[in-house]
Enzyme design. Structure first.
Site, PDB file in Angstrom:
ATOM      1  N   VAL A 100       0.838  -1.202   0.000  1.00 25.84           N
ATOM      2  CA  VAL A 100       0.000   0.000   0.000  1.00 25.84           C
ATOM      3  C   VAL A 100       0.872   1.252   0.000  1.00 25.84           C
ATOM      4  O   VAL A 100       0.559   2.246  -0.660  1.00 25.84           O
ATOM      5  CB  VAL A 100      -0.972  -0.005   1.192  1.00 25.84           C
ATOM      6  CG1 VAL A 100      -1.776   1.295   1.240  1.00 25.84           C
ATOM      7  CG2 VAL A 100      -1.928  -1.190   1.094  1.00 25.84           C
TER       8      VAL A 100
ATOM      9  N   CYS B 244     -11.052  -2.378   2.856  1.00 23.24           N
ATOM     10  CA  CYS B 244     -11.148  -2.308   1.395  1.00 23.24           C
ATOM     11  C   CYS B 244     -12.487  -2.808   0.866  1.00 23.24           C
ATOM     12  O   CYS B 244     -13.076  -2.189  -0.040  1.00 23.24           O
ATOM     13  CB  CYS B 244     -10.002  -3.095   0.760  1.00 23.24           C
ATOM     14  SG  CYS B 244      -9.803  -4.769   1.418  1.00 23.24           S
TER      15      CYS B 244
ATOM     16  N   HIS C 209     -10.728  -6.779  -5.811  1.00 24.71           N
ATOM     17  CA  HIS C 209     -11.755  -7.563  -5.124  1.00 24.71           C
ATOM     18  C   HIS C 209     -13.070  -7.488  -5.894  1.00 24.71           C
ATOM     19  O   HIS C 209     -13.420  -6.435  -6.453  1.00 24.71           O
ATOM     20  CB  HIS C 209     -12.010  -7.003  -3.718  1.00 24.71           C
ATOM     21  CG  HIS C 209     -10.907  -7.232  -2.739  1.00 24.71           C
ATOM     22  ND1 HIS C 209      -9.817  -8.037  -2.985  1.00 24.71           N
ATOM     23  CD2 HIS C 209     -10.741  -6.761  -1.461  1.00 24.71           C
ATOM     24  CE1 HIS C 209      -9.019  -8.037  -1.915  1.00 24.71           C
ATOM     25  NE2 HIS C 209      -9.564  -7.284  -0.984  1.00 24.71           N
TER      26      HIS C 209
END
Length: 330
Positions: A7, A123, A236
């Site tokens: 990240v 997330c 995702h």
């Protein structure tokens, strides 16, 4: 903070892509990453060791992504001179005096910071609430069921490397390395993300339950999640079913999604057009498709969303919080 992680590296790319206004960039890391050098806008910047000192004096905004334990330990050091800490860990998300912000949904919450801390949501929650907001504006949402299909990136850079390694090892007839996941992820799906709680939901699933309520200011909103790890590198996917107070047609939902901030509609099933991680990785928006009525509920809709976990699910959302603060400064 956490500059060398997956990240942290994405933060550098996003700050560059967004042309974020930076007078001076400081990078911080652990003993392991201190001394490494990264290039930003043509200048080499050396990672400093994160310490309890005055290194954050003069800092306006601190993006932190080094885990909940580190965030808790260094929060006072980071904020004591007035820096706004935008934290990517789970450390402060459910604290009453820390706003939990997705700019497209509840950006103004970012101005209520008694501790100079703003939390970046999980997330999976981020991309879901971006998609829920336009539906909620048509008719308040009563209930959400969601099944997630989460990429290896959600477990960090080492997990992504492990997935690649597993495929190589299996192709060579070797026993796969299993360290970052409960089981081999290659050629498999694992219905287990984070630790199980007393109610047999995982911590990841309960994050979606609690965080959605807080972000959307909807304490009565019911959310039930099943979170699954899949052998995808990044981005995702989520299958979502919502029940609203009044019926919403797929056509109206599609129009609402199309005009919503941070959402792109890809919904032409007859032409096999729908969002997939293969095409969403590296992209900024949340992509929505497979929009249709829920056959089991007159007030129900079902749709499919995909978002880049490292980008919108982490670094980009945090940078967008900072952009919102600058743009709407009160």
């Amino acid at each position: 903070m956490g500059a060398s992680g997956a990240v942290g590296q994405e933060f550098l790319r996003v700050l560059e892509e967004q042309n974020f206004p930076v007078d001076e960039l400081l990078l911080f890391g652990s003993q392991r990453s201190a001394g490494r050098t990264y290039n930003f806008r043509g200048k080499d910047i050396t990672v400093k060791l994160l310490q309890h000192n005055d290194d954050f004096k003069g800092v306006d905004i601190a993006f932190t992504s080094a885990g909940a334990g580190t965030s808790k330990e260094f929060a006072d050091t980071i904020t004591k001179h007035g820096a706004i800490m935008i934290d990517n860990s789970s450390a402060f998300r459910m604290d009453e005096d820390v706003p939990l912000v997705v700019p497209e949904v509840n950006g103004d919450d970012a101005f209520n910071t008694p501790r100079n801390i703003i939390a970046n949501p999980n997330c999976t929650t981020i991309q879901m609430v971006v998609a829920l907001k336009p539906i909620n504006e048509l008719s308040p949402i009563r209930r959400v069921h969601v099944a997630t299909y989460q990429a290896a990136s959600g477990a960090g850079a080492a997990a992504m490397a492990e997935l690649e390694k597993q495929y190589s090892e299996l192709a060579a007839g070797e026993k796969p390395t299993v360290e970052k996941f409960a089981y081999q992820l290659a050629y498999n799906v694992i219905p287990h993300i984070d630790v199980f709680q007393d109610n047999d939901y995982t911590k990841e699933e309960m994050k979606m339950y609690h965080e959605t309520k807080k972000i959307m200011h909807a304490p009565k909103l019911d959310v039930s999640a099943m979170c699954v790890r899949v052998p995808v590198m990044r981005a995702h996917s989520e299958a979502i079913w919502v029940e609203t107070e009044s019926p919403i047609s797929p056509e109206d939902a599609r129009k609402a999604f199309a005009s919503a901030e941070g959402v792109v509609v890809v919904d032409n099933p007859q032409q096999k057009e729908y969002p997939m991680p293969l095409f969403v990785a590296g992209k900024d928006p949340v992509f929505v498709g497979r929009i249709r009525k829920d056959l089991t509920n007159d007030n129900g809709l079902s749709f499919w969303i995909v978002g880049d976990q490292i980008k919108k699910g982490a670094a980009l959302n945090a940078v967008q919080i900072a952009q919102y603060l600058i743009k709407h400064k009160k």
